[in-house]
Structures are given as structure tokens and as C-alpha cells.
Design a protein around this motif. Structure first.
Motif, PDB file in Angstrom:
ATOM      1  N   MET A   1     -19.275 -41.496  25.391  1.00  0.00           N
ATOM      2  CA  MET A   1     -20.320 -40.644  25.080  1.00  0.00           C
ATOM      3  C   MET A   1     -21.143 -40.607  26.376  1.00  0.00           C
ATOM      4  O   MET A   1     -21.465 -41.359  27.022  1.00  0.00           O
ATOM      5  N   ILE A   2     -21.665 -39.317  26.654  1.00  0.00           N
ATOM      6  CA  ILE A   2     -22.482 -39.132  27.737  1.00  0.00           C
ATOM      7  C   ILE A   2     -23.625 -38.142  27.080  1.00  0.00           C
ATOM      8  O   ILE A   2     -23.297 -37.294  26.380  1.00  0.00           O
ATOM      9  N   GLN A   3     -24.736 -38.666  27.189  1.00  0.00           N
ATOM     10  CA  GLN A   3     -26.100 -38.086  26.827  1.00  0.00           C
ATOM     11  C   GLN A   3     -26.764 -37.516  27.947  1.00  0.00           C
ATOM     12  O   GLN A   3     -27.178 -38.076  28.849  1.00  0.00           O
ATOM     13  N   HIS A   4     -26.603 -35.971  28.060  1.00  0.00           N
ATOM     14  CA  HIS A   4     -27.322 -35.488  29.415  1.00  0.00           C
ATOM     15  C   HIS A   4     -28.760 -34.795  29.222  1.00  0.00           C
ATOM     16  O   HIS A   4     -29.353 -34.465  29.949  1.00  0.00           O
ATOM     17  N   ASP A   5     -28.891 -34.277  27.989  1.00  0.00           N
ATOM     18  CA  ASP A   5     -30.158 -33.647  27.616  1.00  0.00           C
ATOM     19  C   ASP A   5     -30.403 -32.387  28.403  1.00  0.00           C
ATOM     20  O   ASP A   5     -31.559 -31.984  28.837  1.00  0.00           O
ATOM     21  N   LEU A   6     -29.354 -31.639  28.762  1.00  0.00           N
ATOM     22  CA  LEU A   6     -29.657 -30.594  29.722  1.00  0.00           C
ATOM     23  C   LEU A   6     -29.271 -29.336  29.143  1.00  0.00           C
ATOM     24  O   LEU A   6     -29.048 -28.231  29.904  1.00  0.00           O
ATOM     25  N   GLY A   7     -28.892 -29.275  27.918  1.00  0.00           N
ATOM     26  CA  GLY A   7     -28.313 -28.115  27.166  1.00  0.00           C
ATOM     27  C   GLY A   7     -26.872 -27.908  27.381  1.00  0.00           C
ATOM     28  O   GLY A   7     -26.203 -28.617  27.561  1.00  0.00           O
ATOM     29  N   LYS A   8     -26.490 -26.609  26.346  1.00  0.00           N
ATOM     30  CA  LYS A   8     -25.377 -26.499  25.998  1.00  0.00           C
ATOM     31  C   LYS A   8     -24.473 -25.962  27.080  1.00  0.00           C
ATOM     32  O   LYS A   8     -23.217 -26.366  27.332  1.00  0.00           O
ATOM     33  N   ASN A   9     -24.911 -25.315  28.171  1.00  0.00           N
ATOM     34  CA  ASN A   9     -24.150 -24.590  29.291  1.00  0.00           C
ATOM     35  C   ASN A   9     -23.813 -25.998  30.415  1.00  0.00           C
ATOM     36  O   ASN A   9     -22.570 -26.118  30.607  1.00  0.00           O
ATOM     37  N   TYR A  10     -24.582 -26.959  30.470  1.00  0.00           N
ATOM     38  CA  TYR A  10     -24.470 -28.196  31.200  1.00  0.00           C
ATOM     39  C   TYR A  10     -23.376 -28.746  30.538  1.00  0.00           C
ATOM     40  O   TYR A  10     -22.370 -29.564  31.172  1.00  0.00           O
TER      41      TYR A  10
END
Length: 51
Positions: A1-10
Motif C-alpha cells: 500500500m502506497i499513500q501519496h496524497d498527490l491526486g488521481k493523476n499521480y
């Protein structure tokens, strides 16, 4: 699981990069679950042993 909080495109970019790398290295089909801020990678590994 990767949580990036940078939006759908990223998240989509990460999915494509991980899918290419994992399928090339492991020769296994990968599954992904995406939201706007997380990416879940599922790789099924055969754990049965044969003698």
C-alpha cells in the motif's frame, strides 16, 4: 500500500510504473486498487511446493 496524497493523476502514474516493473521482474500478473490518494498493489505468489 502506497499513500501519496498527490491526486488521481499521480496515482495513475505510479500504477503504470509499478505495473511495468513488477510484471517485468516477477513475470506475474499484478492487480491494483486506486483512490485519489492511495495505491494498493496485489501480487499473487504461488506458495505451493512440489517434490
Amino acid at each position: 500500500m502506497i499513500q501519496h496524497d498527490l491526486g488521481k493523476n499521480y496515482g495513475f502514474l505510479l500504477k503504470e510504473m509499478y505495473q511495468f516493473a513488477l510484471e517485468d521482474l516477477l513475470h506475474k500478473k499484478t492487480e491494483f486498487e486506486m483512490t485519489d490518494n492511495t495505491l494498493v498493489v496485489v501480487v499473487k505468489i504461488n506458495t505451493s511446493t512440489t517434490e
